[in-house]
Design an enzyme around this catalytic site. Sequence first.
Site, short mmCIF file in Angstrom:
data_model
loop_
_atom_site.label_atom_id
_atom_site.label_comp_id
_atom_site.label_asym_id
_atom_site.label_seq_id
_atom_site.Cartn_x
_atom_site.Cartn_y
_atom_site.Cartn_z
N GLU A 205 0.84 -1.29 -0.03
CA GLU A 205 0.03 0.05 0.02
C GLU A 205 0.89 1.05 0.11
OE1 GLU A 205 -2.83 -0.42 3.23
OE2 GLU A 205 -3.74 -2.18 2.21
N LYS A 337 -15.53 -1.31 2.32
CA LYS A 337 -14.51 -1.96 0.96
C LYS A 337 -15.76 -2.56 0.00
CE LYS A 337 -10.56 -3.07 3.70
NZ LYS A 337 -9.93 -3.97 4.33
#
Length: 427
Positions: A205, A337
């Site tokens: 990330e 999400k």
Amino acid sequence: MSAIVDIVGREILDSRGNPTVECDVLLESGVMGRAAVPSGASTGSREAIELRDGDKSRYLGKGVLKAVEHINTEISEAVLGLDASEQAFLDRTLIDLDGTDNKSRLGANATLAVSMAVARAAAEEAGLPLYRYFGGSGAMQMPVPMMNVVNGGAHANNNLDLQELMIIPIGAPSFREAVRYGAEVFHALKKILHDKGMSVAVGDEGGFAPNVPSHEAAIQMILEAIDKAGYVAGEQIALGLDCAASEFYKDGKYVLAGEGLSLDATEWTNILATWVDKYPIISIEDGMAEGDWDGWKILTERLGKQVQLVGDDLFVTNTKILKEGIDKHIANSILIKINQIGTLTETFAAIEMAKRAGYTAVISHRSGETEDSTIADIAVGTNAGQIKTGSLSRSDRMAKYNQLLRIEEDLGDIATYPGRAAFYNLR
């Protein structure tokens, strides 16, 4: 003119080099929408199912040709001719066609790709930017970014058990300035690590993954970076943690292997509470394991008025589970999400339920991402107020930040940046 006339699914690669699903939707007018779905590394056990081929001779079994085939056959047959502007009806068609509680037959990666691509096509058809298509004239609030600058756990190969240590620019006057704050701290931290002889390689990330002796040592380095960049910790930039506690929950204990600790829920809560008192931490995600609801109760009773307690693996963007959490006063925030649930309509329902209960909603990426920036538009379109989309590196992460910069520019003077007010669940 917004009738769907063609759908094409294909296998592409995500930011980790693993296959994922992309979908093109063509409308009668000639307008096309394209979307690609993300994939997670640490996943909740109750997430919607991401369909993988399991053929070890291709991509180590991670191919998505089955999901793609479902798009190009069954799903295509079911949605051709439908009106792309009727998102809720289209998503209900996908849910009914799958026929399972967790999208395990068609695959959430197939249903989500279609759901997103249809929305993009419909927005294009309407002549609207995607955020405006989602949120109408009321979409004007930019999200506060939660920027992952140090990686551990399943996102790194170091001795940190917690998955993410984040900086949150709560004192910035605008989103553009928030991004600048984050980038400058990121580069300050990089120099600190370099000067200490530590690795400056980045994880999935975009955050650094140094080998440090403890979580507190990592926190202190981040605070040093904030200071070196010229900002005031706690006033301009706060801290956030993603514990991803399910990953180190073993036999009823929270096992911090890197620090040689094995703790029950109360002992682990005490450590988190100590950190909250000592450092400017305002958000803790997945502080307890997804199945340890008793532990979540302890954590919420102890810290629920001081800190945003975000349920990710706990709630998996699922309204049924979220409602149970709300009824039991578990956590005070939900991580959103889109691939945990598999359609946009269900995603929006979870955001709305959270808001009505006084819970915050944090729109989130996954560790396996693409250049698709839909979540940026969702964050603004729903006025969610917060987004979590990685560090200040890697183009798969920057795609979302850059889209948000464009949106803020498009909004002009009516754009608002909530800062600390985005954490409206804290007293």
